[in-house]
Design a protein around this motif. Sequence first.
Motif, PDB file in Angstrom:
ATOM      1  N   GLU A 150       0.836  -1.203   0.000  1.00 48.79           N
ATOM      2  CA  GLU A 150       0.000   0.000   0.000  1.00 48.79           C
ATOM      3  C   GLU A 150       0.878   1.264   0.000  1.00 48.79           C
ATOM      4  O   GLU A 150       0.563   2.250  -0.669  1.00 48.79           O
ATOM      5  CB  GLU A 150      -0.940   0.010   1.215  1.00 48.79           C
ATOM      6  CG  GLU A 150      -1.940  -1.152   1.242  1.00 48.79           C
ATOM      7  CD  GLU A 150      -1.392  -2.412   1.901  1.00 48.79           C
ATOM      8  OE1 GLU A 150      -0.147  -2.586   1.978  1.00 48.79           O
ATOM      9  OE2 GLU A 150      -2.211  -3.237   2.338  1.00 48.79           O
ATOM     10  N   TYR A 151       1.956   1.207   0.738  1.00 52.10           N
ATOM     11  CA  TYR A 151       2.878   2.347   0.820  1.00 52.10           C
ATOM     12  C   TYR A 151       3.556   2.591  -0.528  1.00 52.10           C
ATOM     13  O   TYR A 151       3.612   3.717  -1.019  1.00 52.10           O
ATOM     14  CB  TYR A 151       3.909   2.057   1.915  1.00 52.10           C
ATOM     15  CG  TYR A 151       4.945   3.130   2.098  1.00 52.10           C
ATOM     16  CD1 TYR A 151       4.629   4.335   2.714  1.00 52.10           C
ATOM     17  CD2 TYR A 151       6.262   2.942   1.656  1.00 52.10           C
ATOM     18  CE1 TYR A 151       5.576   5.325   2.897  1.00 52.10           C
ATOM     19  CE2 TYR A 151       7.230   3.930   1.827  1.00 52.10           C
ATOM     20  CZ  TYR A 151       6.875   5.115   2.445  1.00 52.10           C
ATOM     21  OH  TYR A 151       7.825   6.091   2.620  1.00 52.10           O
ATOM     22  N   PHE A 156       4.512   5.436  -5.666  1.00 48.31           N
ATOM     23  CA  PHE A 156       4.817   5.396  -7.106  1.00 48.31           C
ATOM     24  C   PHE A 156       3.579   5.519  -7.982  1.00 48.31           C
ATOM     25  O   PHE A 156       3.661   5.355  -9.192  1.00 48.31           O
ATOM     26  CB  PHE A 156       5.585   4.116  -7.452  1.00 48.31           C
ATOM     27  CG  PHE A 156       6.922   4.058  -6.781  1.00 48.31           C
ATOM     28  CD1 PHE A 156       7.924   4.925  -7.162  1.00 48.31           C
ATOM     29  CD2 PHE A 156       7.164   3.168  -5.743  1.00 48.31           C
ATOM     30  CE1 PHE A 156       9.157   4.902  -6.537  1.00 48.31           C
ATOM     31  CE2 PHE A 156       8.382   3.137  -5.095  1.00 48.31           C
ATOM     32  CZ  PHE A 156       9.392   4.009  -5.490  1.00 48.31           C
ATOM     33  N   ASN A 157       2.422   5.768  -7.332  1.00 52.03           N
ATOM     34  CA  ASN A 157       1.228   6.000  -8.129  1.00 52.03           C
ATOM     35  C   ASN A 157       0.832   4.766  -8.947  1.00 52.03           C
ATOM     36  O   ASN A 157       0.458   4.894 -10.123  1.00 52.03           O
ATOM     37  CB  ASN A 157       1.540   7.162  -9.086  1.00 52.03           C
ATOM     38  CG  ASN A 157       0.397   8.126  -9.186  1.00 52.03           C
ATOM     39  OD1 ASN A 157      -0.647   7.931  -8.574  1.00 52.03           O
ATOM     40  ND2 ASN A 157       0.586   9.168  -9.977  1.00 52.03           N
ATOM     41  N   LEU A 158       0.952   3.599  -8.366  1.00 45.53           N
ATOM     42  CA  LEU A 158       0.754   2.359  -9.139  1.00 45.53           C
ATOM     43  C   LEU A 158      -0.718   2.060  -9.382  1.00 45.53           C
ATOM     44  O   LEU A 158      -1.493   1.943  -8.434  1.00 45.53           O
ATOM     45  CB  LEU A 158       1.388   1.175  -8.404  1.00 45.53           C
ATOM     46  CG  LEU A 158       2.869   1.289  -8.099  1.00 45.53           C
ATOM     47  CD1 LEU A 158       3.356   0.026  -7.369  1.00 45.53           C
ATOM     48  CD2 LEU A 158       3.674   1.518  -9.369  1.00 45.53           C
ATOM     49  N   PRO A 159      -1.137   1.934 -10.636  1.00 44.58           N
ATOM     50  CA  PRO A 159      -2.524   1.555 -10.922  1.00 44.58           C
ATOM     51  C   PRO A 159      -2.744   0.048 -10.656  1.00 44.58           C
ATOM     52  O   PRO A 159      -1.783  -0.687 -10.465  1.00 44.58           O
ATOM     53  CB  PRO A 159      -2.680   1.891 -12.404  1.00 44.58           C
ATOM     54  CG  PRO A 159      -1.313   1.861 -12.978  1.00 44.58           C
ATOM     55  CD  PRO A 159      -0.353   2.148 -11.863  1.00 44.58           C
ATOM     56  N   LYS A 251      -2.336  -8.862  -0.528  1.00 40.85           N
ATOM     57  CA  LYS A 251      -3.068  -7.638  -0.861  1.00 40.85           C
ATOM     58  C   LYS A 251      -2.923  -7.322  -2.363  1.00 40.85           C
ATOM     59  O   LYS A 251      -3.901  -7.001  -3.032  1.00 40.85           O
ATOM     60  CB  LYS A 251      -2.516  -6.489  -0.005  1.00 40.85           C
ATOM     61  CG  LYS A 251      -3.229  -5.179  -0.135  1.00 40.85           C
ATOM     62  CD  LYS A 251      -4.548  -5.175   0.600  1.00 40.85           C
ATOM     63  CE  LYS A 251      -5.386  -3.942   0.227  1.00 40.85           C
ATOM     64  NZ  LYS A 251      -6.788  -4.113   0.631  1.00 40.85           N
ATOM     65  N   MET A 252      -1.697  -7.436  -2.884  1.00 39.79           N
ATOM     66  CA  MET A 252      -1.472  -7.192  -4.320  1.00 39.79           C
ATOM     67  C   MET A 252      -2.354  -8.089  -5.187  1.00 39.79           C
ATOM     68  O   MET A 252      -2.905  -7.662  -6.193  1.00 39.79           O
ATOM     69  CB  MET A 252      -0.016  -7.513  -4.700  1.00 39.79           C
ATOM     70  CG  MET A 252       1.029  -6.598  -4.115  1.00 39.79           C
ATOM     71  SD  MET A 252       2.683  -7.145  -4.698  1.00 39.79           S
ATOM     72  CE  MET A 252       3.749  -6.170  -3.624  1.00 39.79           C
TER      73      MET A 252
END
Lengths: 257, 257
Positions: A150-151, A156-159, A251-252
């Motif tokens: 989550e961090y 890095f603004n990961l979609p 989570k990913m």
Amino acid sequence: MNETLKIINNRRSVRAYTSQPVTDSEKELILNAAFRSPTAGGLMLYSVIDIADQGLKDKLATSCDHQPFIAKAPYVLLFLADYQRWFDYFNLSNVEPRAKELNRPFRHPQSGDLLLACCDALIAAQTAVIAAESIGIGSCYIGDILENYEYHRELFNLPPYTLPITMVCFGHPTESALRRKLTLRLPREGLVHQDKYRRLDADKLKTVFTDMETQFIAGVHAPEITNAGQDVFFRKFTADFAIEMNRSVNKMLENWR
Amino acid sequence: MNETLKIINNRRSVRAYTSQPVTDSEKELILNAAFRSPTAGGLMLYSVIDIADQGLKDKLATSCDHQPFIAKAPYVLLFLADYQRWFDYFNLSNVEPRAKELNRPFRHPQSGDLLLACCDALIAAQTAVIAAESIGIGSCYIGDILENYEYHRELFNLPPYTLPITMVCFGHPTESALRRKLTLRLPREGLVHQDKYRRLDADKLKTVFTDMETQFIAGVHAPEITNAGQDVFFRKFTADFAIEMNRSVNKMLENWR
């Protein structure tokens, strides 16, 4: 032995870098090589984030299991498994209405697509590592980028259809980094199976792990740890970072179900 | 450009092999190189199955999306993410009773351990590919090994904490395989992000996929498919093999929850 084999066989991970920068033309050679890597169906299911900002490096040095050398690496590449680019292009190409018209299925990226994208990303990462090595630039993989999803997603603004599968620090090695002893490898008989997987029985396990056990006995360890298996289990497999890594990856994976 | 970079930049996947065998000493060079690859914590979380049996190759040529060239490959390596070896060694080392005595957690391998093991396996696979290339041996990745998990599990006797993440066919390339045009790659601007991921908007997507679109227009395709995005979506992303791959990987992941 040819140059390439020498490079591969003499490589050690490098965590100490000289002040010599990695130049733009060196970066160019590394990235060009990475992008010629084989890729599933020619789709290039990955992206690379070139992390130059010192503030980001400092943060990663903490979030990736507290490894200060990350902050000092001259060149840091984050490799993402990436289906977002293609999925966005599918949408731009009106695939959903077209699928409806043609009475064919529509779907989102799933876990199989993710593993295939991880293959692409890691194949490119290792090509970058070998390319760098060939021009005298050392490297170290940071597997801990799998932690704190989550961090890192925020940082890095990961979609949703990207996954930070590995990170590599690059830099010119210090003299002592170059002289470091090659690390231990398990013997061939524990790694290669002929035609079928043959699970190692107690005797074979003992043989395969003999050198690790010897190394354990010669090393420093907590008094309550009595063998190499327990050492790895307590120091790595059930360490806080490993527990966190599994939480984070779980989570990913939610995005890819 | 040095030899290693030349090798990397000129590599194409090779699916047509001469009758020249891959010798034992060539296999030795390839495997030795693979086993020197960087590996998370020095644990070598992978195994390799050397598939020499013709019956097995024939079966793979069918089960991996019907690619007959697999049956003709002189040297075939299946790369497994493998936590089974370590988990068996943990058990042999009495970690569970010891964890109880020390009031510390015990756990099984999970999805984070799996992704880390996939990193190890793929890093080794790509090292093998580059090593092979350096001695004139071509290769082709078979991502389709992710399909038909239950069948491959049976075929190769795979225990629960292994996962067949990729397969590579090796062999001496035919003249025409060597002359094949290098395949298309997406341009740099679509692949590299500076410090943060920047999702491509419609305009950027169009730019990044221009060459793919040009290649699509020049090629042969079903009349109902009107652009490159739809082409990949229908021909790859929602093809039977892709649906099967996602089903299969979902099944694989059950062991790691």
